[in-house]
Design an enzyme around this catalytic site. Structure first.
Site, mmCIF file in Angstrom:
data_model
loop_
_atom_site.group_PDB
_atom_site.id
_atom_site.type_symbol
_atom_site.label_atom_id
_atom_site.label_comp_id
_atom_site.label_asym_id
_atom_site.label_seq_id
_atom_site.Cartn_x
_atom_site.Cartn_y
_atom_site.Cartn_z
ATOM 1 N N TYR A 64 0.920 -1.137 0.127
ATOM 2 C CA TYR A 64 -0.100 -0.173 -0.124
ATOM 3 C C TYR A 64 0.906 1.216 0.015
ATOM 4 O O TYR A 64 0.618 2.134 -0.790
ATOM 5 C CB TYR A 64 -0.915 -0.086 1.088
ATOM 6 C CG TYR A 64 -1.678 1.218 1.406
ATOM 7 C CD1 TYR A 64 -2.935 1.360 0.620
ATOM 8 C CD2 TYR A 64 -1.506 2.073 2.328
ATOM 9 C CE1 TYR A 64 -3.665 2.636 0.666
ATOM 10 C CE2 TYR A 64 -2.313 3.216 2.549
ATOM 11 C CZ TYR A 64 -3.287 3.555 1.729
ATOM 12 O OH TYR A 64 -4.148 4.663 2.042
ATOM 13 N N GLU B 15 -11.649 6.319 5.752
ATOM 14 C CA GLU B 15 -11.055 7.111 6.456
ATOM 15 C C GLU B 15 -12.157 7.356 7.635
ATOM 16 O O GLU B 15 -11.504 7.418 8.962
ATOM 17 C CB GLU B 15 -10.630 8.629 5.968
ATOM 18 C CG GLU B 15 -9.365 8.289 5.110
ATOM 19 C CD GLU B 15 -8.045 7.885 5.915
ATOM 20 O OE1 GLU B 15 -8.002 8.037 7.064
ATOM 21 O OE2 GLU B 15 -7.137 7.468 5.269
ATOM 22 N N TRP C 59 -5.188 2.191 10.340
ATOM 23 C CA TRP C 59 -5.775 2.277 8.727
ATOM 24 C C TRP C 59 -5.385 0.719 8.492
ATOM 25 O O TRP C 59 -6.129 0.096 7.399
ATOM 26 C CB TRP C 59 -4.801 3.048 8.144
ATOM 27 C CG TRP C 59 -4.964 2.949 6.589
ATOM 28 C CD1 TRP C 59 -4.127 2.591 5.550
ATOM 29 C CD2 TRP C 59 -6.372 3.001 5.853
ATOM 30 N NE1 TRP C 59 -4.742 2.212 4.252
ATOM 31 C CE2 TRP C 59 -5.874 2.835 4.481
ATOM 32 C CE3 TRP C 59 -7.684 3.409 6.124
ATOM 33 C CZ2 TRP C 59 -6.995 2.499 3.386
ATOM 34 C CZ3 TRP C 59 -8.490 3.315 5.126
ATOM 35 C CH2 TRP C 59 -8.142 3.126 3.807
#
Length: 211
Positions: A29, A51, A59
């Protein structure tokens, strides 16, 4: 991690931002998504929603459930989610593959409706978000660990947050919005010395800003 620079050597010995922790999915990522400019409305909407789900969590937790979220939320198609009803909320609350938080689920449906209004007004989410891209005078000369730690929000993220809230969006506080900006390439917050910093900057320079 080097406490001064915030850099961490990957399995290949190359220095990167520390936060991926050399976990394979997080590393991928970091290298291939984070900070690279995005103009696709579906991806932008997905990210602002995820988010919101991430608030209070990491995350990485969301990233590892992202495919489940995509399946549960109709691929983050704004119009499909905008049509969700109370039965869909209950369905989603029963889905163990996502974060089962009623407020965040209801917020995503609400935000889809607000996103449709915004798209109808200005043409695309991309055009709206990218008009807030910070200018050089609003960015630090050097993005280092001290800067990132001192700035979980910025004047621009506060401005975007206020504008979205005026339009009825929810779970879009300044910290959430700044994480969105970092991920979608509105800023390049790869640390100085990270292998991705220059390639991301090159992508941003070549990127055609949506109008």
């Amino acid at each position: 991690m080097d406490e001064k620079t915030g850099l961490l050597a990957g399995p290949d010995g190359i220095a990167r931002c520390f936060w991926h922790g050399n976990l394979p999915d997080y590393l991928h990522y970091h290298d291939h998504e984070w900070g690279r400019p995005v103009a696709d409305d579906r991806r932008l909407f997905e990210k602002i929603c995820l988010e919101g789900f991430q608030s209070g969590l990491s995350w990485l937790t969301i990233l590892r459930k992202r495919d489940n979220f995509r399946e549960a939320f109709a691929g983050f198609d704004v119009d499909k989610i905008a049509a969700f009803n109370d039965a869909d909320v209950e369905r989603l609350l029963g889905n163990a593959g996502i974060i089962r938080h009623r407020g965040k689920i209801v917020s995503t449906i609400n935000n889809a409706r607000r996103a449709r209004e915004l798209i109808d007004e200005v043409g695309s989410l991309a055009a709206w978000f990218w008009k807030f891209e910070p200018g050089p005078d609003e960015r630090p000369e050097i993005v280092d660990l001290a800067h990132l730690r001192a700035n979980p929000t910025t004047a621009v993220s506060v401005r975007i947050s206020k504008e979205l809230k005026k339009r009825g969006w929810s779970f879009v506080g300044p910290t959430t919005v700044y994480a969105f900006m970092q991920a979608m390439g509105l800023v390049n917050d790869h640390l100085e010395g990270c292998v991705c910093r220059e390639p991301v900057e090159a992508e941003r320079k070549a990127f055609k800003r949506p109008k």
